[in-house]
Design a protein around this motif. Structure first.
Motif, PDB file in Angstrom:
ATOM      1  N   GLU A  17       0.811  -1.223   0.000  1.00  0.00           N
ATOM      2  CA  GLU A  17       0.000   0.000   0.000  1.00  0.00           C
ATOM      3  C   GLU A  17       0.840   1.267   0.000  1.00  0.00           C
ATOM      4  N   LEU A  18       2.134   1.150   0.248  1.00  0.00           N
ATOM      5  CA  LEU A  18       3.019   2.313   0.266  1.00  0.00           C
ATOM      6  C   LEU A  18       3.082   2.896  -1.148  1.00  0.00           C
ATOM      7  N   PRO A  19       2.878   4.202  -1.306  1.00  0.00           N
ATOM      8  CA  PRO A  19       2.923   4.789  -2.658  1.00  0.00           C
ATOM      9  C   PRO A  19       4.323   4.696  -3.272  1.00  0.00           C
ATOM     10  N   VAL A  20       4.375   4.602  -4.588  1.00  0.00           N
ATOM     11  CA  VAL A  20       5.655   4.596  -5.310  1.00  0.00           C
ATOM     12  C   VAL A  20       6.384   5.901  -5.005  1.00  0.00           C
ATOM     13  N   GLY A  21       7.655   5.798  -4.690  1.00  0.00           N
ATOM     14  CA  GLY A  21       8.462   6.970  -4.358  1.00  0.00           C
ATOM     15  C   GLY A  21       8.466   7.302  -2.882  1.00  0.00           C
ATOM     16  N   ALA A  22       7.606   6.651  -2.112  1.00  0.00           N
ATOM     17  CA  ALA A  22       7.521   6.916  -0.679  1.00  0.00           C
ATOM     18  C   ALA A  22       8.551   6.095   0.078  1.00  0.00           C
ATOM     19  N   THR A  23       8.867   6.573   1.277  1.00  0.00           N
ATOM     20  CA  THR A  23       9.805   5.891   2.157  1.00  0.00           C
ATOM     21  C   THR A  23       9.085   5.487   3.424  1.00  0.00           C
ATOM     22  N   GLY A  24       9.349   4.268   3.876  1.00  0.00           N
ATOM     23  CA  GLY A  24       8.728   3.773   5.098  1.00  0.00           C
ATOM     24  C   GLY A  24       9.733   3.027   5.955  1.00  0.00           C
ATOM     25  N   ARG A  25       9.402   2.910   7.232  1.00  0.00           N
ATOM     26  CA  ARG A  25      10.227   2.160   8.175  1.00  0.00           C
ATOM     27  C   ARG A  25       9.477   0.881   8.540  1.00  0.00           C
ATOM     28  N   VAL A  26      10.132  -0.264   8.460  1.00  0.00           N
ATOM     29  CA  VAL A  26       9.502  -1.531   8.822  1.00  0.00           C
ATOM     30  C   VAL A  26       9.204  -1.510  10.322  1.00  0.00           C
ATOM     31  N   GLU A  46      12.841  -5.309  11.348  1.00  0.00           N
ATOM     32  CA  GLU A  46      12.149  -4.218  12.011  1.00  0.00           C
ATOM     33  C   GLU A  46      13.123  -3.041  12.128  1.00  0.00           C
ATOM     34  N   SER A  47      12.646  -1.851  11.857  1.00  0.00           N
ATOM     35  CA  SER A  47      13.379  -0.579  11.871  1.00  0.00           C
ATOM     36  C   SER A  47      14.137  -0.291  10.577  1.00  0.00           C
ATOM     37  N   ALA A  48      14.186  -1.226   9.628  1.00  0.00           N
ATOM     38  CA  ALA A  48      14.843  -0.960   8.344  1.00  0.00           C
ATOM     39  C   ALA A  48      14.047   0.086   7.567  1.00  0.00           C
ATOM     40  N   VAL A  49      14.745   0.936   6.837  1.00  0.00           N
ATOM     41  CA  VAL A  49      14.108   1.982   6.030  1.00  0.00           C
ATOM     42  C   VAL A  49      14.066   1.506   4.579  1.00  0.00           C
ATOM     43  N   ILE A  50      12.861   1.587   3.984  1.00  0.00           N
ATOM     44  CA  ILE A  50      12.622   1.091   2.626  1.00  0.00           C
ATOM     45  C   ILE A  50      12.051   2.209   1.773  1.00  0.00           C
ATOM     46  N   GLU A  51      12.514   2.310   0.540  1.00  0.00           N
ATOM     47  CA  GLU A  51      11.874   3.187  -0.448  1.00  0.00           C
ATOM     48  C   GLU A  51      11.237   2.288  -1.500  1.00  0.00           C
ATOM     49  N   LYS A  52       9.964   2.513  -1.785  1.00  0.00           N
ATOM     50  CA  LYS A  52       9.292   1.750  -2.842  1.00  0.00           C
ATOM     51  C   LYS A  52       9.573   2.462  -4.159  1.00  0.00           C
ATOM     52  N   VAL A  53      10.335   1.800  -5.029  1.00  0.00           N
ATOM     53  CA  VAL A  53      10.768   2.392  -6.287  1.00  0.00           C
ATOM     54  C   VAL A  53       9.684   2.266  -7.351  1.00  0.00           C
ATOM     55  N   SER A  54       9.076   1.075  -7.460  1.00  0.00           N
ATOM     56  CA  SER A  54       8.022   0.865  -8.453  1.00  0.00           C
ATOM     57  C   SER A  54       7.282  -0.421  -8.156  1.00  0.00           C
ATOM     58  N   GLY A  55       6.188  -0.613  -8.908  1.00  0.00           N
ATOM     59  CA  GLY A  55       5.524  -1.900  -8.917  1.00  0.00           C
ATOM     60  C   GLY A  55       4.222  -2.014  -8.157  1.00  0.00           C
ATOM     61  N   LEU A  59       7.112  -5.751  -6.662  1.00  0.00           N
ATOM     62  CA  LEU A  59       7.558  -4.471  -6.134  1.00  0.00           C
ATOM     63  C   LEU A  59       9.068  -4.370  -6.206  1.00  0.00           C
ATOM     64  N   LEU A  60       9.562  -3.219  -6.580  1.00  0.00           N
ATOM     65  CA  LEU A  60      10.990  -2.937  -6.562  1.00  0.00           C
ATOM     66  C   LEU A  60      11.229  -1.964  -5.417  1.00  0.00           C
ATOM     67  N   CYS A  61      12.049  -2.379  -4.468  1.00  0.00           N
ATOM     68  CA  CYS A  61      12.311  -1.573  -3.275  1.00  0.00           C
ATOM     69  C   CYS A  61      13.802  -1.317  -3.143  1.00  0.00           C
ATOM     70  N   GLN A  62      14.132  -0.181  -2.546  1.00  0.00           N
ATOM     71  CA  GLN A  62      15.520   0.126  -2.226  1.00  0.00           C
ATOM     72  C   GLN A  62      15.676  -0.026  -0.722  1.00  0.00           C
ATOM     73  N   LEU A  63      16.641  -0.855  -0.327  1.00  0.00           N
ATOM     74  CA  LEU A  63      16.866  -1.186   1.076  1.00  0.00           C
ATOM     75  C   LEU A  63      18.368  -1.208   1.318  1.00  0.00           C
ATOM     76  N   LEU A  70      10.369  -7.875  -4.920  1.00  0.00           N
ATOM     77  CA  LEU A  70       9.546  -8.731  -4.060  1.00  0.00           C
ATOM     78  C   LEU A  70       8.210  -8.979  -4.734  1.00  0.00           C
ATOM     79  N   SER A  71       7.674 -10.171  -4.552  1.00  0.00           N
ATOM     80  CA  SER A  71       6.311 -10.423  -5.024  1.00  0.00           C
ATOM     81  C   SER A  71       5.342  -9.683  -4.107  1.00  0.00           C
ATOM     82  N   ASP A  72       4.140  -9.418  -4.614  1.00  0.00           N
ATOM     83  CA  ASP A  72       3.142  -8.757  -3.770  1.00  0.00           C
ATOM     84  C   ASP A  72       2.756  -9.641  -2.584  1.00  0.00           C
TER      85      ASP A  72
END
Length: 87
Positions: A17-26, A46-55, A59-63, A70-72
């Protein structure tokens, strides 16, 4: 008074559900123990910071400076709190 406190609490959502381009913390890994363990081994701790790049389906994430696909279904197990909004 709780409405004021809730306004400042980070918004939680599944990684899917995280928007593309957004950053979230696990903040939580939810689901089967084996799946959660594998996600931790991949760096989604837990506490890792992820950016959702696309998908959406994949999903393509930067970690930690690395892009990971990652699959959905796998991403559904990752609960994040929004740090920065996306595009």
């Amino acid at each position: 008074m709780t409405a004021v406190i809730d306004r400042f609490r980070p918004q939680r959502m599944r990684l899917t559900e995280l928007p593309v381009g957004a950053t979230g913390r696990v903040c939580e890994l939810a689901g089967q123990t084996e799946v959660c363990q594998r996600l931790r081994e991949m760096g989604f701790c837990e506490s890792a910071v992820i950016e959702k790049v696309s998908g959406q389906r994949t999903l393509l994430c930067q970690l930690c400076g690395t892009r990971i696909a990652l699959s959905d279904r796998a991403a559904q197990h990752i609960v994040v709190e929004l740090i920065r909004g996306g595009a």
